[in-house]
Each structure stands twice: as structure tokens, then as C-alpha cells.
Design a protein around this motif. Structure first.
Motif, short mmCIF file in Angstrom:
data_model
loop_
_atom_site.label_atom_id
_atom_site.label_comp_id
_atom_site.label_asym_id
_atom_site.label_seq_id
_atom_site.Cartn_x
_atom_site.Cartn_y
_atom_site.Cartn_z
N ASP A 76 0.80 -1.22 0.00
CA ASP A 76 0.00 0.00 0.00
C ASP A 76 0.84 1.27 0.00
N LEU A 77 0.38 2.24 -0.78
CA LEU A 77 0.79 3.63 -0.67
C LEU A 77 -0.31 4.37 0.08
N ILE A 78 0.08 5.27 0.95
CA ILE A 78 -0.89 6.17 1.56
C ILE A 78 -0.63 7.55 1.00
N ILE A 79 -1.56 8.03 0.20
CA ILE A 79 -1.42 9.33 -0.45
C ILE A 79 -2.42 10.30 0.17
N LYS A 80 -1.92 11.41 0.67
CA LYS A 80 -2.79 12.50 1.11
C LYS A 80 -2.66 13.62 0.09
N THR A 90 -10.86 26.09 -7.87
CA THR A 90 -10.24 25.93 -9.19
C THR A 90 -9.99 24.48 -9.57
N GLY A 91 -10.03 23.58 -8.59
CA GLY A 91 -9.70 22.19 -8.85
C GLY A 91 -8.21 21.90 -8.86
N ARG A 92 -7.41 22.94 -8.69
CA ARG A 92 -5.96 22.79 -8.78
C ARG A 92 -5.41 21.98 -7.60
N ILE A 93 -4.46 21.08 -7.89
CA ILE A 93 -3.77 20.33 -6.84
C ILE A 93 -2.82 21.27 -6.11
N LEU A 94 -2.90 21.29 -4.78
CA LEU A 94 -2.09 22.19 -3.97
C LEU A 94 -0.94 21.49 -3.26
N GLY A 95 -1.12 20.23 -2.93
CA GLY A 95 -0.06 19.55 -2.19
C GLY A 95 -0.33 18.07 -2.07
N VAL A 96 0.74 17.30 -1.91
CA VAL A 96 0.63 15.85 -1.80
C VAL A 96 1.67 15.35 -0.80
N GLN A 97 1.27 14.39 0.03
CA GLN A 97 2.18 13.67 0.92
C GLN A 97 1.96 12.18 0.70
N ILE A 98 3.06 11.42 0.64
CA ILE A 98 2.96 9.99 0.37
C ILE A 98 3.86 9.23 1.33
N VAL A 99 3.34 8.14 1.87
CA VAL A 99 4.12 7.23 2.71
C VAL A 99 3.90 5.82 2.18
N GLY A 100 4.97 5.07 2.01
CA GLY A 100 4.84 3.69 1.54
C GLY A 100 6.18 3.02 1.39
#
Length: 547
Positions: A369-373, A380-390
Motif C-alpha cells: 500500500d501507498l498512503i497518499i494524502k 479551481t480544482g488545482r492540486i495544492l499539495g501531496v504527501q505519500i508514505v509507503g
């Protein structure tokens, strides 16, 4: 043209190399107070842990190499002590002979880097207390470890270097304690993601002390403000860095909000013909345009190349950064880019939050599993940030998200990416694509999401809300969301008649997929105020631990 560069690690040498590529006639001189040039700071923990056999691997280039390759003069152990910005002169002291000389310049570049912050703790001057920043620091630590054979190490600070050193010293066989003054590791993560890293550290045998402030160090022990006594025969200070701006400030160079030198997109300061690059210089956010200070070798190299190009007539400009970072914590990878939930809210964004738990590759081939936040702007629907642990596939996905955010992609754009697929590498609907799909559905209110934090708050406030666990009875009995009722997905259509379609309703499963299917069933049956729990029960249980 005479170019003088103060500092010759990543940024300074990048300035010199690019300037020489553009201009064969320029006279380029670098002065460096340290012994070593162009070395890999990021590689130091891995040498100390034994993954790198020879320290020289981290210092592949010497002044003589630069002279032969680029016709650039680098003087180590030479400290620039003063600058006359009007006359364009500098005073330089040879630290080995104490001889002082004068030099002149047409263009001056500050590449003076950053210095580790030394906390005001009694005993930090003791011989078993070390910073981790330079090759000389590294040699001192390695010498101490060989001669003294320490058994118990305490690391003060749980940022990138602190976690890397915890991993490496533990792997080397030491008993490791990691102490952090705040309530979580890694300040660039949200708490609900940092808790996953904390659990992994403890699982691997690292003693983790949060909300602890060290007040004193002696030869065998460390004392905390709360009264704890920690045995330690080696101490690593990993409490951050401070940009070396003293020389620049002395000639009137403007300092930015972050405490680093303020520069424009061409790496120019407010003083004519004076530039600043690398860890001493301030960058800015690609999302907000506001000042951002994240001292990394990748950014330093980029800044150096831009300055070297501009100085010699080129047109390169710095476009800003996202503050991207990634590290390995034993067999766990942790990555982040852009804004955290907390930062986005502080900037006034109305945000949609998704916790996406999906395998990095086909489960039938052992995909983990990846955990993606992921955080998106509702407006606007624009992606602002991502954090991933896996444990696998984090770097690949992180780089896709970085590219998407850089080019202002919207959530819906992620689903349409033609990503590489084969079972050993991905799933048919890659976690990146699913992230975009789920976020877009939430933004359009087709499939609304609710975070564990928001759900817990609504339950604690006494709000009348239906929470439906769509898993098996066995899974439900093992752990569940507070106040949930258990209705398996296959029984939901029939048993929905016992529910109130006018009440706010939350569905969930283990990680989100079945909960989403249940949400669709109820929506098609006329339920309007219905949410899927972001990340499902797995994420909810992690949230409870983080409170």
C-alpha cells in the motif's frame, strides 16, 4: 569580467561551471573557508551508517579538477572577511597562514550556504556532541565512533537529517533515541501522515520522545525539561540550519522574510552586480508566489546554474519551488510536495482532502500500500499539495505529482494521464489517476469526502449523523469508527429502508473503495447529504492514534 564567488559547495561551483560554459574569457575565482568543495551533504548519513564505504565518494571534485576542467581558481581555507561594495573589493584571509590579501571583482556571488543551528543547551560543546553538515563533521563522527565505540546515541531533532541519522545509526547497531521538541516528526508533513512515520520508527526499535526539550548534556546522560534522563554516549544535533548572511548584511544586502537573502528571479540582490544562490538565498513558492526557504542541494544547483547564466548574458530565470522532499526511513519512503493541509487553510483556500490507500503495483505480485494524502482547491480544482508514505513506488508517484502541480494541473487532469502500466510497476488505475478521479468527484459533490478529523468533530459535537461500516462483521468487530453500524455492501440496498435518508450519512470500508460503492448506492436511492470516509477505517484508526 572578474567573477568572485564566496563558497564552493553545490551552488558556488554550479555558478562557476555555467559561467565558464557561457564565457571562456571570464576570470572566475571561488573562495571557500572550509577544507572541502562540491561535496554531497545529503550523502553523509549513509557514509556514517556504512552504506558508503569511502568518504571520498562524497567529495569527487577538487580545486585542481576544477582548474583543469573549467579553468576556475578555487582557494580552500580562504575566508572573505570584508567587502567594499562601492569599490568592489574584498579582503581575504588565508586560514592556514593568517595572511590577508585584497581582491577585486566585477560581479560578486554569495554562495555562503547555511550553518547548523546550535541549540542553547548546557554541554553542547562536549567532544561526543556533533553536528552533521560538513565533511569535517563527518570525519570527526567517524573517528569518534571507531575510537570510543559508543553504544547509545541520542539525536536531537526529527527532521530529514535526524530521521536519516536515526536509521543509519540504528542499522549500525547503536541504541538510538530520537528527541523532538514538537508533537510530531517532520514538520513538513501533516500530523495524520507523520504518525505513520512515527509508528514505523518505533517498530524498527528507535525510542521516540515527542514534546521533549533537552536542557543539559553531560558525558553519559541527557536531561530533558520534563525531568527525563536519557543515557547517551554520543549525541547528534539535527536542529535545523540558519543561512550565513552576515557578510551580505554588512554591505546592505536585503534579507527576506525567511531570514535568507532576498533575490529576484535572476538571483540578483538589491545591490548591483551582487548575487546570492543556494542555502543562503531565499526562494519562493510556485503556488502562492510567497517567500519559501527550503535548503536542498537540488535547489542550490538550480540557483547556481541560473546565476552563472545571467552573469554571462543568459536569460535563465528561477521559477520557484514547491518545497519537495523525500527520504527513506528504514524500508519506508516518505515524500511531500506543495502545501500541507494546515498551510493551505492558513492561506485561505477552501480545500478538498483525499486519503488514498492503494497498492503501488498489482497485489497479486506483492504490491504494498501507498498512503497518499492529496489536497486540492475546491474553487479551481488545482492540486495544492501531496504527501505519500509507503514501502515502494513513492518516488515515482511523487515526481508525477510535482510535475502536475508545477504546471498547475487540476484534479481531473490526473485521471487522464497516460501513465506507464504493467503489473510489476503499477495497477491498471494508478494511484495517481485514482487520486485525481476521487478528488474531482468530491469537488463536484458527486462523491463527497469527509476526513476522520471532521467526522470525529461532528460526532463529538453531538450531531445526528449515520455512519455505516460496509465491511464484514468480523472486520467491524475488530475495529470500527465510533458510533458506526455494520451493514455489508451486499445488504445495503435492502437494509437502507431502516436508515433515515434525510440525515447526514457517512459510508466507509477498509480504505475507501467499497465505501465509495456504498455511497453511490445510497445516492441513487435518494440520499443527498452523503460522504465517503477519506482513507476508510485504516485512516480513521491512524487518526485516533495521532490525537
Amino acid at each position: 569580467m572578474k567573477i568572485i564567488i564566496i563558497g564552493s559547495v553545490a551552488a558556488g561551483t554550479s555558478v562557476a561551471a555555467k559561467a565558464r560554459r557561457n564565457d571562456e574569457q571570464a576570470e572566475i575565482t571561488l573562495y571557500n573557508a572550509d577544507y572541502d568543495i562540491s561535496y554531497s551533504v545529503c550523502g553523509i548519513p549513509y557514509f556514517l551508517g556504512g552504506e558508503i564505504d569511502e568518504l571520498e565518494t562524497l567529495t569527487p571534485r577538487t580545486p585542481s579538477w576544477f582548474k583543469k576542467r573549467y579553468n576556475v581558481d578555487i582557494f580552500i581555507r580562504h575566508e572573505v572577511t570584508s567587502i567594499d561594495a562601492v569599490e568592489k573589493k574584498i579582503q581575504v584571509k588565508n586560514l592556514d597562514t593568517n595572511e590577508v590579501k585584497e581582491d577585486i571583482y566585477d560581479v560578486l556571488v554569495f554562495a555562503t550556504g547555511a550553518t547548523p543551528i546550535t541549540p542553547e543547551i548546557s554541554g553542547v560543546e562536549l567532544e561526543h556532541v556533533f553536528q552533521v553538515r560538513t565533511i569535517q563533521n563527518t570525519k570527526a563522527i567517524e573517528k569518534f565512533m571507531k575510537e570510543k565505540q559508543p553504544e547509545k546515541a541520542t539525536i536531537i531533532g526529527a527532521g530529514y537529517i535526524g530521521l536519516e541519522m536515526a536509521e543509519q545509526l540504528k542499522t549500525r547497531g547503536l541504541d538510538v533515541t530520537l528527541v523532538q521538541r514538537s508533537n510530531q516528526v517532520m514538520s513538513h508533513l501533516d500530523k495524520d501522515m507523520a504518525i505513520r512515520v512515527e509508528e514505523h520508527l518505533v517498530k524498527k526499535g528507535v525510542k521516540l520522545l515527542l514534546n521533549e526539550e533537552i536542557t543539559a548534556i553531560n558525558e553519559a546522560e541527557i536531561h530533558s525539561k520534563s525531568g527525563k534522563v536519557i543515557e547517551a554516549d554520543m549525541v547528534i544535533l539535527a536542529t535545523g540550519v540558519r543561512p550565513n548572511t552576515q557578510l551580505a548584511e554588512a554591505i546592505g544586502v536585503n534579507i527576506g522574510q525567511s531570514g535568507a537573502i532576498a533575490v529576484n528571479s535572476k538571483m540578483q540582490t538589491n545591490i548591483p552586480d551582487v548575487y546570492a544562490v543556494g542555502d543562503v538565498a531565499e526562494s519562493f513558492s510556485l503556488i502562492t508566489g510567497k517567500p519559501l526557504y527550503r535548503p536542498l542541494g537540488s535547489t542550490a544547483n538550480k540557483m547556481g546554474r541560473i546565476a552563472g547564466d545571467v552573469i554571462t548574458g543568459g536569460s535563465l530565470e528561477h521559477r520557484g519551488i514547491l518545497g519537495t522532499g523525500i527520504l527513506r526511513v528504514f524500508d519506508l519512503a516518505v515524500g511531500q510536495t506543495g502545501m500541507t493541509e494546515k498551510e493551505a487553510l492558513e492561506e485561505g483556500y477552501s480545500i478538498e482532502i483525499l486519503h488514498n490507500i492503494k497498492p503501488a503495483r498489482a497485489e497479486y505480485l506483492g504490491g504494498k500500500d501507498l498512503i497518499i494524502k492529496a489536497i486540492a482547491d475546491r474553487q479551481t480544482g488545482r492540486i495544492l499539495g501531496v504527501q505519500i508514505v509507503g514501502e515502494e513506488g513513492v518516488d515515482k508517484r511523487m515526481d508525477v505529482f510535482v510535475t502536475a502541480i508545477t504546471f498547475q494541473a487540476k484534479a481531473e487532469d490526473l485521471f487522464h494521464l497516460d501513465l506507464a502500466y504493467a503489473p510489476p510497476f503499477s495497477t491498471t488505475k494508478d494511484p495517481v489517476m485514482y487520486t485525481g478521479m476521487a478528488l474531482q468527484n468530491a469537488i463536484e459533490k458527486k462523491n463527497k469526502l469527509i476526513t476522520p478529523s471532521d467526522l470525529s468533530e461532528r460526532i463529538n459535537n453531538g450531531e445526528a449523523i449515520q455512519v455505516i461500516d460496509t465491511r464484514s462483521a468480523k472486520q467491524f468487530q475488530a475495529s470500527c469508527v465510533d458510533s458506526a453500524i455494520n451493514i455489508a455492501l451486499g445488504d445495503l440496498r435492502e437494509k437502507s429502508k431502516n436508515l433515515d435518508p434525510l440525515l447526514p450519512t457517512v459510508t466507509y470500508c477498509n480504505s475507501g473503495t467499497t465505501g465509495n460503492a456504498a455511497q453511490n448506492v445510497l445516492r441513487n436511492l435518494g440520499y443527498s447529504d452523503i460522504y465517503n470516509l477519506s482513507g476508510g477505517n485504516k485512516n480513521y484508526q491512524t487518526f485516533k492514534k495521532s490525537k
